[in-house]
Design a protein around this motif. Structure first.
Motif, PDB file in Angstrom:
ATOM      1  N   ALA A  93      -5.916   6.105   4.525  1.00 47.39           N
ATOM      2  CA  ALA A  93      -6.384   4.647   6.019  1.00 47.39           C
ATOM      3  C   ALA A  93      -7.262   5.875   6.694  1.00 47.39           C
ATOM      4  O   ALA A  93      -7.945   5.141   6.991  1.00 47.39           O
ATOM      5  CB  ALA A  93      -5.573   4.373   5.823  1.00 47.39           C
ATOM      6  N   LEU A 110       0.595  -1.217  -0.029  1.00 50.51           N
ATOM      7  CA  LEU A 110       0.527   0.166   0.412  1.00 50.51           C
ATOM      8  C   LEU A 110       0.231   1.660   0.010  1.00 50.51           C
ATOM      9  O   LEU A 110       0.468   2.498  -0.650  1.00 50.51           O
ATOM     10  CB  LEU A 110      -0.816  -0.182   0.990  1.00 50.51           C
ATOM     11  N   MET A 132       0.598   7.455   4.072  1.00 55.28           N
ATOM     12  CA  MET A 132      -0.227   5.865   4.478  1.00 55.28           C
ATOM     13  C   MET A 132      -1.307   6.396   5.298  1.00 55.28           C
ATOM     14  O   MET A 132      -2.908   5.807   4.920  1.00 55.28           O
ATOM     15  CB  MET A 132       0.592   4.710   4.371  1.00 55.28           C
ATOM     16  N   ARG A 162      -5.741  -1.995  -1.932  1.00 55.03           N
ATOM     17  CA  ARG A 162      -5.484  -3.743  -1.564  1.00 55.03           C
ATOM     18  C   ARG A 162      -5.825  -3.990  -2.534  1.00 55.03           C
ATOM     19  O   ARG A 162      -5.520  -5.332  -3.078  1.00 55.03           O
ATOM     20  CB  ARG A 162      -6.234  -3.581  -0.590  1.00 55.03           C
ATOM     21  N   TYR A 205      -7.792   3.554  -0.480  1.00 55.24           N
ATOM     22  CA  TYR A 205      -7.160   2.071   0.480  1.00 55.24           C
ATOM     23  C   TYR A 205      -7.689   0.911   0.131  1.00 55.24           C
ATOM     24  O   TYR A 205      -6.726  -0.333  -0.372  1.00 55.24           O
ATOM     25  CB  TYR A 205      -7.393   2.707   2.144  1.00 55.24           C
TER      26      TYR A 205
END
Length: 305
Positions: free
Chosen positions: A249, A118, A245, A260, A256
């Motif tokens: 999130a 990520l 990141m 993923r 996010y």
């Protein structure tokens, strides 16, 4: 349960017995099967003024859920970023930070792929890559960097350059798909690139910036700090973009989740291959940290409770 802690700057790390935590509202209690060791966690031990919990990527089975949890239940296998005590047999994971592990994937694959992937994918997106552009990835043999090299290629980079601390890592990085590998101490970094994904920071920022073509972009996602002279940006209209990141999130959960899903899709298609440098017992957390401190790791370092 066992838990790894430290009591003063620089450690040492030690394992202690601790009570089983109870999940609060929105939290999952996860029996850890694999724990990812990250550079921020290693730096925390060496630099933090006050000792704190060692968090990080975890993967395992949900054994209890807190009030208000709707996406997961006991028995589900999840991975995500633990902000509390993550170096432990059981850890608390907030539902918003958790992602399901596909049935055909293992816990070690999950901690090697998802969080590091990520970060790599997010940094790449921040660079706004165009097909055919040249990319340079620093810390190209690291847990994040080795995925960034592969992702740049999947996004159509015409040339991918890996930068490493030790020339001995060159064959590993070429095996990931890099066209060229340079060492940080080399005199000049070769033909300039369109964008740099920088995981190192500090004194490396200046040569990374000089490696860009005019109007090139440098994405900084390191916790290592560093400064850049404004003139170095102005003279060739270069850009520096910060990426974190945690902001994605917290503020853009739909993005996010999209990223993923893309990582697992690339993994299933064989286009993204997470590499595990080594698996260490929980009691050997200090050895795992030593691999990262010594910059000897090729890929992800993982703890196995």
């Amino acid at each position: 349960m066992r838990r790894v802690r430290y009591e003063s700057r620089g450690g040492p790390l030690f394992t202690e017995e601790a009570p089983l935590p109870a999940p609060g509202p929105g939290e999952l209690l996860v029996r850890a099967e694999a724990i990812g060791v990250t550079l921020p966690a290693v730096r925390k031990v060496g630099e933090a003024d006050e000792p704190g919990p060692l968090g990080g990527e975890i993967a395992g089975e949900v054994t209890a859920v807190g009030e208000g949890v709707t996406r997961f239940g006991t028995g589900d296998r999840v991975t995500g970023l633990c902000l509390g005590h993550g170096y432990a047999d059981f850890a608390l994971l907030h539902e918003a930070m958790a992602s399901p592990i596909p049935a055909d994937a293992g816990a070690v694959d999950a901690v090697a792929l998802v969080r590091s992937g990520l970060v790599a994918l997010g940094a790449l997106e921040a660079a706004r890559p165009e097909p055919g552009e040249a990319a340079l990835v620093t810390a190209a043999a690291s847990g994040v960097g080795h995925l960034a090299v592969q992702l740049a290629r999947t996004r159509g980079a015409g040339r991918v350059v890996g930068a490493v601390s030790d020339p001995a890592k060159a064959d590993f990085v070429r095996g990931l798909g890099a066209d060229h590998v340079i060492a940080y101490g080399d005199n000049g970094w070769g033909t300039p690139v369109d964008y740099v994904l920088d995981a190192v920071g500090g004194e490396l920022l200046t040569p990374a910036l000089h490696a860009l073509v005019p109007e090139g972009r440098l994405v900084a996602y390191s916790s290592g700090g560093g400064t850049i002279q404004a003139y170095d940006l102005l003279v060739d209209a270069k850009s520096v973009i910060g990426f974190q990141m945690a902001r994605i999130a917290r503020g853009k959960p739909e993005l996010y989740e999209q990223w993923r899903e893309e990582l697992w899709r690339l993994f299933a298609a064989g286009e993204l291959r997470p590499v595990v440098h080594g698996e260490f017992a929980l009691e050997d957390a200090a050895k795992a940290h030593g691999e990262i401190e010594g910059r000897s790791n090729l890929g992800k370092v993982v703890l196995i409770p």
